[in-house]
Design a protein around this motif. Structure first.
Motif, PDB file in Angstrom:
ATOM      1  N   SER A 207       0.808  -1.218   0.000  1.00 28.96           N
ATOM      2  CA  SER A 207       0.000   0.000   0.000  1.00 28.96           C
ATOM      3  C   SER A 207       0.841   1.268   0.000  1.00 28.96           C
ATOM      4  O   SER A 207       0.415   2.308  -0.507  1.00 28.96           O
ATOM      5  N   HIS A 208       2.053   1.202   0.573  1.00 31.04           N
ATOM      6  CA  HIS A 208       2.888   2.397   0.658  1.00 31.04           C
ATOM      7  C   HIS A 208       4.335   2.006   0.955  1.00 31.04           C
ATOM      8  O   HIS A 208       4.617   0.840   1.254  1.00 31.04           O
ATOM      9  N   ASP A 209       5.223   2.978   0.900  1.00 26.38           N
ATOM     10  CA  ASP A 209       6.635   2.765   1.203  1.00 26.38           C
ATOM     11  C   ASP A 209       6.829   3.005   2.697  1.00 26.38           C
ATOM     12  O   ASP A 209       7.013   4.139   3.143  1.00 26.38           O
ATOM     13  N   GLU A 210       6.770   1.942   3.470  1.00 21.59           N
ATOM     14  CA  GLU A 210       6.836   2.027   4.931  1.00 21.59           C
ATOM     15  C   GLU A 210       8.101   2.754   5.381  1.00 21.59           C
ATOM     16  O   GLU A 210       9.225   2.331   5.100  1.00 21.59           O
ATOM     17  N   ASP A 211       7.898   3.893   6.069  1.00 23.59           N
ATOM     18  CA  ASP A 211       8.991   4.687   6.631  1.00 23.59           C
ATOM     19  C   ASP A 211       9.940   5.222   5.553  1.00 23.59           C
ATOM     20  O   ASP A 211      11.038   5.668   5.856  1.00 23.59           O
ATOM     21  N   GLY A 212       9.540   5.136   4.286  1.00 22.65           N
ATOM     22  CA  GLY A 212      10.426   5.575   3.208  1.00 22.65           C
ATOM     23  C   GLY A 212      11.627   4.665   3.017  1.00 22.65           C
ATOM     24  O   GLY A 212      12.642   5.067   2.439  1.00 22.65           O
ATOM     25  N   GLY A 293      -0.026  11.254   6.357  1.00 17.30           N
ATOM     26  CA  GLY A 293       0.822  10.073   6.375  1.00 17.30           C
ATOM     27  C   GLY A 293       2.268  10.345   6.016  1.00 17.30           C
ATOM     28  O   GLY A 293       3.166   9.609   6.435  1.00 17.30           O
ATOM     29  N   GLY A 294       2.525  11.401   5.237  1.00 15.35           N
ATOM     30  CA  GLY A 294       3.884  11.697   4.816  1.00 15.35           C
ATOM     31  C   GLY A 294       4.848  11.986   5.949  1.00 15.35           C
ATOM     32  O   GLY A 294       6.055  11.775   5.816  1.00 15.35           O
ATOM     33  N   MET A 301      10.779  13.206   5.148  1.00 14.74           N
ATOM     34  CA  MET A 301      11.008  14.255   6.151  1.00 14.74           C
ATOM     35  C   MET A 301      12.461  14.747   6.126  1.00 14.74           C
ATOM     36  O   MET A 301      12.723  15.952   6.262  1.00 14.74           O
ATOM     37  N   LYS A 302      13.404  13.841   5.918  1.00 17.86           N
ATOM     38  CA  LYS A 302      14.816  14.244   5.830  1.00 17.86           C
ATOM     39  C   LYS A 302      15.047  15.103   4.589  1.00 17.86           C
ATOM     40  O   LYS A 302      15.773  16.106   4.632  1.00 17.86           O
ATOM     41  N   MET A 303      14.420  14.712   3.484  1.00 17.56           N
ATOM     42  CA  MET A 303      14.543  15.514   2.260  1.00 17.56           C
ATOM     43  C   MET A 303      13.950  16.908   2.462  1.00 17.56           C
ATOM     44  O   MET A 303      14.514  17.911   2.004  1.00 17.56           O
ATOM     45  N   MET A 308      14.916  22.995   3.196  1.00 14.99           N
ATOM     46  CA  MET A 308      14.307  24.192   3.772  1.00 14.99           C
ATOM     47  C   MET A 308      15.172  24.815   4.859  1.00 14.99           C
ATOM     48  O   MET A 308      15.922  24.127   5.544  1.00 14.99           O
ATOM     49  N   ASP A 309      15.014  26.120   5.023  1.00 14.81           N
ATOM     50  CA  ASP A 309      15.739  26.832   6.063  1.00 14.81           C
ATOM     51  C   ASP A 309      15.003  26.788   7.402  1.00 14.81           C
ATOM     52  O   ASP A 309      15.626  26.852   8.459  1.00 14.81           O
TER      53      ASP A 309
END
Length: 366
Positions: A207-212, A293-294, A301-303, A308-309
């Motif tokens: 369904s998704h990429d768990e934890d990226g 969910g993101g 989140m790291k990206m 961002m500043d």
């Protein structure tokens, strides 16, 4: 009639990620948030998700009938578990969104739920906004404004919701009302989880990429990201909104990449869409508070933080519930609709004037 003062409202949200129904209670008078109540989640089964996915982009036909039955059944099951509430906000399931053309379509009948649950139900939140020239989305910004007040923010902050589609709300908490000019700016940033989710479903049956985790193993194709950012959507001035599948070409763009590289590239696209959107904000926010969910995708989140500043934080870091924030928003908006207060304005949807959308359905008497 809704009683005076603060009431307990129950909101329900089924988003473009197609993972299930969130339901949450808040106590509010439609202006301030008094407190948060209980919450629950009802996941969709794979069969239900397949039925909903088959309805995406449709405006009529049997697929919509089947999907509406899924939506109404799932909502009825979860909402009947909440007894002590005065009002229900029912968003329904968005299956098609074309505000500059055919309008917007959320399936699910609030009248049926009002009869089944024996509670007043506010629904069809978007149609009035669209009829008055608005995008009909995003609709959570007025709630984001109330949240900024609730957490006692003193400088501009941004709420970033990363569901199937991403949307951002820039809030200046110095203002007294969300509809005041300068208080808010909100718009859809671009695709968020939807392309990655679709990739995982098509290639791996997940369904998704768990934890990226998969994206973390891949390399970003910078040329695909650069080409993605040339899409005309990013050159439109906000407020603006988009349909879940407006960027279907992304799937074709990553077709020749490995699973990991495709996941990494699609994740980078979601991040760069947000970065691109920040240029439209009146000032850079002091904090980017992430919900949806993101925020559970460590790679995403790291990206975001690297690009961002300002500080990028999950909303839990300021005491909020990122899983239930959208459901809470429709509880809040339901009270505003019932009290004749606006739910959107020119700076959130591009509507011509502040407007209160929504239909109130009451249970049958007797």
């Amino acid at each position: 009639m809704l009683k005076a003062g603060a009431v307990k409202a129950l909101g329900a949200m089924s988003g473009t990620s197609l993972d299930g129904v969130d339901a949450a209670v808040i106590e509010t008078d439609g202006l301030e948030i008094i407190s948060f109540g209980e919450a629950a989640f009802r996941p969709y089964t794979k069969e239900e998700t397949d039925i909903l996915r088959a309805a995406l982009g449709k405006w009529q036909g049997d697929a919509l009938v089947a999907a509406a039955e899924v939506v109404e059944t799932a909502h009825g099951e979860i909402l009947e578990g909440f007894a002590d509430v005065d009002l229900i906000g029912f968003h329904g399931q968005t299956v098609a969104h074309d505000p500059r053309g055919r309008g917007t379509l959320q399936i699910g009948d609030g009248g049926l739920l009002a009869a089944a649950l024996e509670k007043p139900v506010v629904w069809d939140f978007r149609s009035a906004d669209v009829k008055l020239g608005g995008e009909g989305a995003p609709l959570a910004p007025f709630y984001h404004f109330a949240l900024a007040k609730f957490i006692r923010a003193t400088e501009p902050v941004a709420f970033l919701n990363l569901g199937g589609v991403g949307n951002i709300t820039w809030v200046d908490p110095d203002y007294d009302k969300p509809e005041e000019e300068g208080a808010l700016l909100s718009f859809d940033t671009g695709p968020a989880n939807a392309p990655v989710n679709d990739l995982m479903t098509a290639r791996l049956g997940l369904s998704h990429d768990e934890d990226g985790a998969l994206a973390a193993q891949g390399n970003v194709d910078d040329d695909i990201v650069a080409n993605f950012l040339e899409h005309r959507y990013f050159y439109r001035m906000p407020p603006k909104s988009l349909d879940r599948d407006q960027f279907k070409g992304l799937s074709d763009a990553v077709a020749d990449l490995s699973d990991a590289d495709a996941a990494a590239t699609l994740t980078a696209c979601a991040v760069m869409a947000v970065v691109q959107g920040l240029q439209y904000c009146p000032t850079e926010p002091t904090k980017m508070l992430v919900c949806g969910g993101g925020r559970k995708n460590a790679t995403l989140m790291k990206m975001l933080q690297a690009a961002m500043d300002c500080e990028v934080l999950p909303v839990e870091d300021v005491g909020l519930d990122g899983d239930m924030l959208e459901a809470q928003a429709f509880a809040y908006l339901a009270v505003r609709v019932a009290r004749g207060l606006p739910t959107s304005c020119p700076s959130t949807t591009g509507v011509k004037a502040a407007v209160g959308g929504g239909t109130v359905s009451y249970p049958p008497k007797g």
